[in-house]
Design a protein around this motif. Structure first.
Motif, PDB file in Angstrom:
ATOM      1  N   ALA A  67      67.827 -31.244  50.824  1.00 48.31           N
ATOM      2  CA  ALA A  67      68.877 -30.391  51.380  1.00 48.31           C
ATOM      3  C   ALA A  67      69.730 -29.787  50.258  1.00 48.31           C
ATOM      4  N   CYS A  68      70.012 -30.575  49.232  1.00 47.14           N
ATOM      5  CA  CYS A  68      70.804 -30.071  48.110  1.00 47.14           C
ATOM      6  C   CYS A  68      70.072 -28.952  47.370  1.00 47.14           C
ATOM      7  N   ILE A  69      68.765 -29.071  47.255  1.00 39.85           N
ATOM      8  CA  ILE A  69      67.985 -27.983  46.651  1.00 39.85           C
ATOM      9  C   ILE A  69      68.185 -26.700  47.450  1.00 39.85           C
ATOM     10  N   GLY A  70      68.169 -26.830  48.777  1.00 42.97           N
ATOM     11  CA  GLY A  70      68.378 -25.666  49.627  1.00 42.97           C
ATOM     12  C   GLY A  70      69.741 -25.029  49.410  1.00 42.97           C
ATOM     13  N   TYR A  71      70.783 -25.840  49.310  1.00 43.80           N
ATOM     14  CA  TYR A  71      72.121 -25.293  49.081  1.00 43.80           C
ATOM     15  C   TYR A  71      72.228 -24.642  47.706  1.00 43.80           C
ATOM     16  N   LEU A  72      71.539 -25.196  46.722  1.00 41.97           N
ATOM     17  CA  LEU A  72      71.529 -24.574  45.392  1.00 41.97           C
ATOM     18  C   LEU A  72      70.809 -23.224  45.431  1.00 41.97           C
ATOM     19  N   VAL A  73      69.739 -23.142  46.205  1.00 44.00           N
ATOM     20  CA  VAL A  73      69.046 -21.855  46.357  1.00 44.00           C
ATOM     21  C   VAL A  73      69.968 -20.844  47.017  1.00 44.00           C
ATOM     22  N   TYR A  74      70.713 -21.267  48.041  1.00 39.74           N
ATOM     23  CA  TYR A  74      71.711 -20.386  48.657  1.00 39.74           C
ATOM     24  C   TYR A  74      72.708 -19.883  47.609  1.00 39.74           C
ATOM     25  N   LEU A  75      73.156 -20.812  46.762  1.00 42.69           N
ATOM     26  CA  LEU A  75      74.210 -20.494  45.798  1.00 42.69           C
ATOM     27  C   LEU A  75      73.720 -19.588  44.675  1.00 42.69           C
ATOM     28  N   LEU A  76      72.506 -19.841  44.196  1.00 45.94           N
ATOM     29  CA  LEU A  76      72.013 -19.155  43.002  1.00 45.94           C
ATOM     30  C   LEU A  76      70.975 -18.081  43.297  1.00 45.94           C
ATOM     31  N   GLY A  77      70.507 -17.987  44.535  1.00 39.14           N
ATOM     32  CA  GLY A  77      69.464 -17.016  44.871  1.00 39.14           C
ATOM     33  C   GLY A  77      69.914 -15.583  44.597  1.00 39.14           C
ATOM     34  N   PRO A  78      69.057 -14.793  43.943  1.00 41.95           N
ATOM     35  CA  PRO A  78      69.452 -13.433  43.553  1.00 41.95           C
ATOM     36  C   PRO A  78      69.389 -12.411  44.683  1.00 41.95           C
ATOM     37  N   SER A  79      68.686 -12.709  45.774  1.00 41.21           N
ATOM     38  CA  SER A  79      68.556 -11.741  46.859  1.00 41.21           C
ATOM     39  C   SER A  79      68.387 -12.477  48.186  1.00 41.21           C
ATOM     40  N   TRP A  80      68.509 -11.716  49.292  1.00 45.19           N
ATOM     41  CA  TRP A  80      68.517 -12.343  50.617  1.00 45.19           C
ATOM     42  C   TRP A  80      67.228 -13.074  51.001  1.00 45.19           C
ATOM     43  N   PRO A  81      66.019 -12.652  50.536  1.00 46.45           N
ATOM     44  CA  PRO A  81      64.831 -13.431  50.931  1.00 46.45           C
ATOM     45  C   PRO A  81      64.880 -14.890  50.496  1.00 46.45           C
ATOM     46  N   PHE A  82      65.650 -15.178  49.426  1.00 49.42           N
ATOM     47  CA  PHE A  82      65.763 -16.569  48.977  1.00 49.42           C
ATOM     48  C   PHE A  82      66.485 -17.432  50.010  1.00 49.42           C
ATOM     49  N   PHE A 137      65.740 -17.695  53.088  1.00 53.07           N
ATOM     50  CA  PHE A 137      64.721 -18.350  53.910  1.00 53.07           C
ATOM     51  C   PHE A 137      64.118 -19.553  53.182  1.00 53.07           C
ATOM     52  N   VAL A 138      63.977 -19.416  51.863  1.00 52.96           N
ATOM     53  CA  VAL A 138      63.494 -20.553  51.059  1.00 52.96           C
ATOM     54  C   VAL A 138      64.517 -21.688  51.124  1.00 52.96           C
ATOM     55  N   GLY A 139      65.783 -21.324  50.939  1.00 56.44           N
ATOM     56  CA  GLY A 139      66.821 -22.344  51.009  1.00 56.44           C
ATOM     57  C   GLY A 139      66.890 -23.013  52.359  1.00 56.44           C
ATOM     58  N   MET A 152      67.049 -27.611  56.058  1.00 55.65           N
ATOM     59  CA  MET A 152      66.683 -28.219  57.327  1.00 55.65           C
ATOM     60  C   MET A 152      66.051 -29.596  57.166  1.00 55.65           C
ATOM     61  N   ALA A 153      65.754 -29.989  55.925  1.00 56.70           N
ATOM     62  CA  ALA A 153      65.118 -31.288  55.692  1.00 56.70           C
ATOM     63  C   ALA A 153      65.963 -32.424  56.249  1.00 56.70           C
ATOM     64  N   TRP A 154      67.282 -32.362  56.023  1.00 54.78           N
ATOM     65  CA  TRP A 154      68.132 -33.447  56.516  1.00 54.78           C
ATOM     66  C   TRP A 154      68.159 -33.470  58.038  1.00 54.78           C
ATOM     67  N   GLN A 155      68.397 -32.319  58.636  1.00 54.43           N
ATOM     68  CA  GLN A 155      68.537 -32.274  60.094  1.00 54.43           C
ATOM     69  C   GLN A 155      67.257 -32.686  60.802  1.00 54.43           C
ATOM     70  N   SER A 156      66.109 -32.252  60.296  1.00 57.89           N
ATOM     71  CA  SER A 156      64.854 -32.487  61.005  1.00 57.89           C
ATOM     72  C   SER A 156      64.157 -33.777  60.588  1.00 57.89           C
ATOM     73  N   MET A 157      64.354 -34.210  59.351  1.00 55.12           N
ATOM     74  CA  MET A 157      63.591 -35.348  58.841  1.00 55.12           C
ATOM     75  C   MET A 157      64.384 -36.647  58.813  1.00 55.12           C
ATOM     76  N   ALA A 158      65.712 -36.555  58.791  1.00 56.27           N
ATOM     77  CA  ALA A 158      66.509 -37.777  58.677  1.00 56.27           C
ATOM     78  C   ALA A 158      66.684 -38.498  60.009  1.00 56.27           C
ATOM     79  N   SER A 159      66.504 -37.791  61.135  1.00 59.56           N
ATOM     80  CA  SER A 159      66.741 -38.417  62.443  1.00 59.56           C
ATOM     81  C   SER A 159      65.914 -39.683  62.671  1.00 59.56           C
TER      82      SER A 159
END
Length: 309
Positions: free
Chosen positions: A9-24, A26-28, A33-40
């Protein structure tokens, strides 16, 4: 497992923070979603391992309430930050705060020290074979109920605002009534479920799921909608009991994997529900709500007829 899911999940937030354009974004999103879907499943297993049978419903109830507190608070804080700093700077600051909270979560996870059953190596088919017949029947009834929910969930706001001509502001009031009802009934229902049994409360929650879409189309004024949304809030009356029943039926050494497979199968089965609801909307706006109610009633009868504690 918690460390891995939080790290992703932290990787995703870093991608949000550092991603150079909007397609990133979706990668983030895939990482976030790893925490929400996999931690349950891991959370279910921890509650099952940490608490005796007679306290599990209360455990799930407290977990659900605590989960909703930041959901209520965070958007308000985020909105204030964005309003004061601007969209780009505000979002970046919000992401930095999120990463700081994630770092604190890492420290809290280190405090989790639950003795669990020894795990056995098995594949997904072995996990399915470990399901008790009661758990399989609970899954079938749950699929009907969640199909009922999925067919109309995204259509409720359209029906209330476009068909009944209720303002968006008043719709917000209805949602507040729904969430307040949910919060008020969580703890008393969970405490009673641990004392008198899970089944009556699961039947009550399944009945509320079936009645909710029907009550919306039967409402002809705002007072009727208030009643409908109170029924919508009552859908959670047996959720802690249902989650506790899943944990009760799962083999202790396969608890997390059983929960994961249960939710995987349920999610796959109900995936077409929203699309079907959209197609039925084209017939008449009331049609998806009637069909959803029919699925809900079927789910109630399946549970009552086949599942025992």
């Amino acid at each position: 497992a918690f460390f891995i899911f939080l790290f992703l999940a932290c990787i995703g937030y870093l991608v949000y923070l550092l991603g150079p354009s909007w397609p990133f974004a979706f990668v983030g999103l895939a990482f976030v979603m790893a925490w929400q879907s996999m931690a349950s499943p891991a959370i279910f297993a921890v509650i099952g391992d940490a608490l005796p049978t007679e306290k599990r419903a209360m455990g799930f109830s407290i977990q659900s309430i605590l989960k909703r507190v930041p959901i209520v608070i965070a958007p308000v804080i985020g909105g204030i930050i964005i309003a004061s700093r601007g969209i780009v700077t505000g979002v970046h600051l919000g992401l930095i705060i999120t990463l700081a909270i994630a770092a604190m979560t890492f420290l809290l996870i280190r405090l989790i020290n639950i003795t669990s059953e020894a795990h056995h190596s098995t594949n997904i088919f072995g996990v399915w074979d470990s399901f008790q017949s009661e758990l399989k029947r609970l899954l079938i009834s749950d699929i009907f109920i969640r199909t009922c929910e999925g067919m109309t969930d995204v259509l409720v706001i359209l029906y209330v605002t476009n068909v009944l001509h209720v303002s968006v502001a008043r719709f917000g009031t209805l949602l507040a009534i729904l969430f307040l009802t949910t919060i008020l009934i969580y703890l008393p229902a969970a405490k009673a479920a641990d004392r008198v049994g899970r089944r009556p409360f699961i039947i009550a929650t399944f009945c509320a799921f079936a009645l909710y879409p029907l009550s919306i189309i039967l409402a002809h004024n705002f007072a009727g909608l208030v009643i409908a949304f109170i029924i919508g809030g009552l859908r959670e009356i047996g959720e802690p009991a249902r989650k506790a029943m899943i944990v009760d039926f799962a083999q202790p050494q396969l608890r997390a994997r059983s929960v994961g497979l249960y939710y995987l199968l349920r999610s796959l089965a109900i995936t077409p529900a929203a699309a079907i609801g959209g197609l039925l909307w084209k017939v008449t706006p009331q049609t998806p709500f009637v069909m959803a109610g029919a699925f809900g009633v079927a789910g109630v009868f399946i549970f009552v007829a086949t599942v025992r504690e």
